[in-house]
Design an enzyme around this catalytic site. Structure first.
Site, PDB file in Angstrom:
ATOM      1  N   LYS A  89     -44.305  32.807  50.793  1.00  0.00           N
ATOM      2  CA  LYS A  89     -42.911  32.963  50.212  1.00  0.00           C
ATOM      3  C   LYS A  89     -43.137  33.996  49.009  1.00  0.00           C
ATOM      4  O   LYS A  89     -42.593  34.839  48.458  1.00  0.00           O
ATOM      5  CB  LYS A  89     -42.272  31.772  49.721  1.00  0.00           C
ATOM      6  CG  LYS A  89     -41.080  31.859  49.223  1.00  0.00           C
ATOM      7  CD  LYS A  89     -40.167  30.568  49.355  1.00  0.00           C
ATOM      8  CE  LYS A  89     -40.390  29.422  48.796  1.00  0.00           C
ATOM      9  NZ  LYS A  89     -40.177  29.242  47.443  1.00  0.00           N
ATOM     10  N   SER A  90     -44.135  33.623  48.108  1.00  0.00           N
ATOM     11  CA  SER A  90     -44.479  34.351  46.693  1.00  0.00           C
ATOM     12  C   SER A  90     -44.877  35.579  47.052  1.00  0.00           C
ATOM     13  O   SER A  90     -44.286  36.489  46.193  1.00  0.00           O
ATOM     14  CB  SER A  90     -45.596  33.476  46.041  1.00  0.00           C
ATOM     15  OG  SER A  90     -45.152  32.112  45.397  1.00  0.00           O
ATOM     16  N   GLY A 129     -35.836  29.810  42.589  1.00  0.00           N
ATOM     17  CA  GLY A 129     -36.256  30.223  41.291  1.00  0.00           C
ATOM     18  C   GLY A 129     -37.063  31.650  41.159  1.00  0.00           C
ATOM     19  O   GLY A 129     -36.921  32.104  40.071  1.00  0.00           O
ATOM     20  N   ARG A 161     -31.835  24.619  36.779  1.00  0.00           N
ATOM     21  CA  ARG A 161     -33.156  24.762  36.340  1.00  0.00           C
ATOM     22  C   ARG A 161     -33.404  25.497  35.235  1.00  0.00           C
ATOM     23  O   ARG A 161     -32.440  26.626  34.745  1.00  0.00           O
ATOM     24  CB  ARG A 161     -33.869  25.302  37.678  1.00  0.00           C
ATOM     25  CG  ARG A 161     -33.742  24.386  38.905  1.00  0.00           C
ATOM     26  CD  ARG A 161     -34.532  25.052  39.810  1.00  0.00           C
ATOM     27  NE  ARG A 161     -35.979  24.974  39.683  1.00  0.00           N
ATOM     28  CZ  ARG A 161     -36.780  25.798  40.582  1.00  0.00           C
ATOM     29  NH1 ARG A 161     -36.467  26.082  41.532  1.00  0.00           N
ATOM     30  NH2 ARG A 161     -37.817  25.841  40.268  1.00  0.00           N
ATOM     31  N   GLN A 172     -43.962  31.957  37.594  1.00  0.00           N
ATOM     32  CA  GLN A 172     -42.675  32.603  37.485  1.00  0.00           C
ATOM     33  C   GLN A 172     -42.426  33.222  36.120  1.00  0.00           C
ATOM     34  O   GLN A 172     -42.034  34.357  36.002  1.00  0.00           O
ATOM     35  CB  GLN A 172     -41.546  31.768  37.807  1.00  0.00           C
ATOM     36  CG  GLN A 172     -41.643  31.511  39.544  1.00  0.00           C
ATOM     37  CD  GLN A 172     -40.620  30.254  39.683  1.00  0.00           C
ATOM     38  OE1 GLN A 172     -39.876  29.761  38.651  1.00  0.00           O
ATOM     39  NE2 GLN A 172     -40.715  30.050  41.130  1.00  0.00           N
ATOM     40  N   ASP A 222     -46.966  22.985  44.172  1.00  0.00           N
ATOM     41  CA  ASP A 222     -45.769  22.718  45.551  1.00  0.00           C
ATOM     42  C   ASP A 222     -46.188  21.830  46.157  1.00  0.00           C
ATOM     43  O   ASP A 222     -45.236  21.344  47.176  1.00  0.00           O
ATOM     44  CB  ASP A 222     -45.382  24.205  45.867  1.00  0.00           C
ATOM     45  CG  ASP A 222     -44.659  24.983  44.802  1.00  0.00           C
ATOM     46  OD1 ASP A 222     -44.181  24.749  44.261  1.00  0.00           O
ATOM     47  OD2 ASP A 222     -44.902  26.338  45.262  1.00  0.00           O
ATOM     48  N   LYS A 262     -37.980  21.093  39.652  1.00  0.00           N
ATOM     49  CA  LYS A 262     -38.239  21.841  40.708  1.00  0.00           C
ATOM     50  C   LYS A 262     -36.662  22.073  41.594  1.00  0.00           C
ATOM     51  O   LYS A 262     -35.847  21.520  40.671  1.00  0.00           O
ATOM     52  CB  LYS A 262     -39.242  21.329  41.704  1.00  0.00           C
ATOM     53  CG  LYS A 262     -40.662  21.644  41.097  1.00  0.00           C
ATOM     54  CD  LYS A 262     -41.073  23.113  40.689  1.00  0.00           C
ATOM     55  CE  LYS A 262     -42.389  23.456  40.208  1.00  0.00           C
ATOM     56  NZ  LYS A 262     -42.734  24.689  39.754  1.00  0.00           N
ATOM     57  N   ARG A 266     -38.922  20.831  50.340  1.00  0.00           N
ATOM     58  CA  ARG A 266     -40.446  20.357  50.306  1.00  0.00           C
ATOM     59  C   ARG A 266     -40.124  18.862  50.642  1.00  0.00           C
ATOM     60  O   ARG A 266     -41.239  18.281  51.404  1.00  0.00           O
ATOM     61  CB  ARG A 266     -41.192  20.748  49.127  1.00  0.00           C
ATOM     62  CG  ARG A 266     -41.481  22.337  49.498  1.00  0.00           C
ATOM     63  CD  ARG A 266     -42.818  22.673  48.659  1.00  0.00           C
ATOM     64  NE  ARG A 266     -42.479  24.274  47.935  1.00  0.00           N
ATOM     65  CZ  ARG A 266     -42.814  25.152  48.954  1.00  0.00           C
ATOM     66  NH1 ARG A 266     -43.220  25.018  50.198  1.00  0.00           N
ATOM     67  NH2 ARG A 266     -42.547  26.365  48.253  1.00  0.00           N
TER      68      ARG A 266
HETATM   69  C1  S3P Z   1     -43.935  30.413  42.391  1.00  0.00           C
HETATM   70  C2  S3P Z   1     -44.178  29.859  41.009  1.00  0.00           C
HETATM   71  C3  S3P Z   1     -44.522  28.289  40.914  1.00  0.00           C
HETATM   72  C4  S3P Z   1     -43.799  27.349  42.312  1.00  0.00           C
HETATM   73  C5  S3P Z   1     -42.846  28.214  43.257  1.00  0.00           C
HETATM   74  C6  S3P Z   1     -43.202  29.403  43.410  1.00  0.00           C
HETATM   75  C7  S3P Z   1     -44.024  31.836  42.282  1.00  0.00           C
HETATM   76  O1  S3P Z   1     -43.195  27.923  40.110  1.00  0.00           O
HETATM   77  O2  S3P Z   1     -43.452  26.170  42.065  1.00  0.00           O
HETATM   78  O3  S3P Z   1     -42.651  27.588  44.375  1.00  0.00           O
HETATM   79  O4  S3P Z   1     -43.733  32.375  43.233  1.00  0.00           O
HETATM   80  O5  S3P Z   1     -44.283  32.329  41.146  1.00  0.00           O
HETATM   81  P1  S3P Z   1     -43.261  27.939  38.351  1.00  0.00           P
HETATM   82  O6  S3P Z   1     -43.917  29.291  37.753  1.00  0.00           O
HETATM   83  O7  S3P Z   1     -42.126  27.510  37.993  1.00  0.00           O
HETATM   84  O8  S3P Z   1     -44.613  26.840  38.352  1.00  0.00           O
END
Ligand code: S3P
Length: 433
Positions: free
Chosen positions: A23-24, A96, A124, A171, A317, A344, A389
């Site tokens: 996903k990221s 997010g 959030r 993020q 995660d 989260k 999740r």
């Molecule tokens: C992500 C960073 C994480 C993770 C999220 C995806 C990303 O969040 O929990 O599922 O793609 O950069 P945080 O940056 O809030 O820790």
């Protein structure tokens, strides 16, 4: 729309599982492809509600994105300054990553924009990126200076900053780096714990001169990005549910194909191995600068563990499924330093504690973690509270329990892993909607 699952006790799991794309990486490939020059071909793209939200937002800013076949996209980049003002608000849904990364990107545009989200995303925290973006000269406002929607006024002159983030968040780091592409001078981000570095790696692959090492990244603004092809590995966080399920269910043996093993993502692998899990890596290769391997997981009994606080960022995660692994381990598992779990998609400490207690497990909740005493999981009813999740973690708990587990509010599994029920049932789960 609410949806419940019933996860009934399962036997041994067997087979090969092709876990969908990360996903990221999928979000970032779309975003960088959009502001690059030329066409970016993405293979292994994750089809999910979260990534579709990012795709639709980029389309609303006049980026052409073709889908030659499922799991692939061709993004026709418009260049660093080629995005167009959208006709309305930009809906990030539950994501997010979409909201925070796009906030950084949009802070540097000449036009105004508004980023909205669903009920969960609207709770959030955003102050963590509004403050540094404001220090760069951006104009971003939010409810109580913290909560979505984010209102971004374009046409500001951004300048680079040296930002020491108080929170380990990929993020936040990514938002500042993306804004840094539009800033005068140098932008630097330092983190209290290293977090996933996909934005840095991908910016480099798109030809941006960026220097980075664990916990630190810096770049200069106004770089042309050049389109490149992106191969998305299978998402470790989605694989995690199958890794734990095969570990817990006696007689199981699963092969999870070509899973991304970025070192900033595999904290759970290290913890499970320390708990006694039998996980072998085969056919390891390097793809797009990332280690990818098949994971062969065989049943093994687990023992409780103290999760070192410095592991938290590398498995941020994976805590919902770690709670379930801990519930089935012998002895006590202690989690500390994981307060981020409370902000989260749900308050994951509370949701998992409440759910496991309802299934007969003793859990002591602390402000930044929990103590979980392994025991026998009973059938019963739990509430995932709309958190994808937590829903999948409870489905694994149901497979282990002595009777069916009803999991309430599972519909958001489509945000990251729409194929989960199908893939789960194919290898031996007994999951019904
Ligand atoms: C992500 C960073 C994480 C993770 C999220 C995806 C990303 O969040 O929990 O599922 O793609 O950069 P945080 O940056 O809030 O820790």
């Amino acid at each position: 729309m609410s949806m419940d699952w019933i996860s009934s006790p399962a036997g041994a799991l067997h087979g090969e599982v092709a876990i969908p794309g990360d996903k990221s990486v999928s979000h970032r490939a779309l975003m960088l492809g959009a502001i690059a020059e030329g066409a970016t071909h993405i293979r292994g793209f994750l089809e999910s509600a979260d990534t579709h939200a990012t795709e639709n937002i980029l389309r609303a800013m006049d980026v052409r994105i073709d889908m030659p076949v499922r799991d692939e996209r061709i993004v026709h980049g418009v260049g660093l300054h080629g995005l167009r003002a959208p006709g309305g608000e930009l809906d990030c849904g539950n994501s997010g990553t979409a909201m925070r990364l796009l906030a950084g990107l949009l802070a540097g545009q000449r036009f105004d924009s508004v980023l909205t989200g669903d009920a969960s995303l609207s709770r959030r925290p955003m102050r963590r990126l509004i403050e540094p973006l404001t220090a760069m000269g951006a104009s971003v406002t939010a409810k109580n200076s913290d909560l979505p929607p984010l209102r971004i006024t374009g046409g500001q002159t951004l300048r680079g900053i040296d930002f020491r983030s108080p929170i380990a968040s990929a993020q936040v780091k990514s938002a500042i780096l993306l804004a840094g592409l539009y800033a005068r001078g140098e932008t630097q981000v330092r983190e209290p714990q290293p977090t996933r570095d996909y934005t840095e790696r991908m910016l480099a692959a798109f030809g941006c001169r960026i220097e980075f090492e664990p916990g630190k990244a810096r770049l200069h603004g106004d770089h042309t990005l050049r389109a490149t092809d992106v191969s998305v590995p299978a998402d470790f966080s989605s694989a995690a549910f199958f890794i734990v399920a095969a570990t817990l269910l006696p007689g199981s043996e699963l092969r999870l194909m070509q899973v991304g093993l970025n070192p900033r993502r595999i904290g759970l692998l290290r913890i499970l191995r320390a708990m006694g899990a039998d996980i072998v890596e085969e056919d390891t290769l390097k793809s797009g600068g990332e280690h990818v391997a098949d994971l062969i997981v065989r049943h093994a009994p687990l023992r409780g563990i103290e999760v070192p606080a410095e592991y938290v960022a590398d498995m941020i995660d994976e805590f919902p499924i770690l709670f379930v692994a801990a519930a089935s381990a012998q002895g006590i598992t202690t989690i500390r330093g994981a307060g981020e779990l409370r902000v989260k998609e749900s308050d994951r400490i509370a949701v998992m504690t409440t759910g496991l207690r309802a299934l007969g497990i003793q859990v002591e909740e602390t402000p930044d973690g929990a103590m979980i005493e392994g025991g026998a999981l009973r059938g019963g009813e739990v509430d995932a509270q709309g958190d994808h999740r937590c829903a999948m973690a409870f489905a694994v708990a149901g497979a282990m329990a002595d009777g069916p587990v009803r999991v309430r509010d599972c519909a958001n599994v489509i945000t990251s892993f729409p194929a989960f029920p199908t893939l789960a049932n194919r290898c031996g789960f007994r999951l019904s909607a």
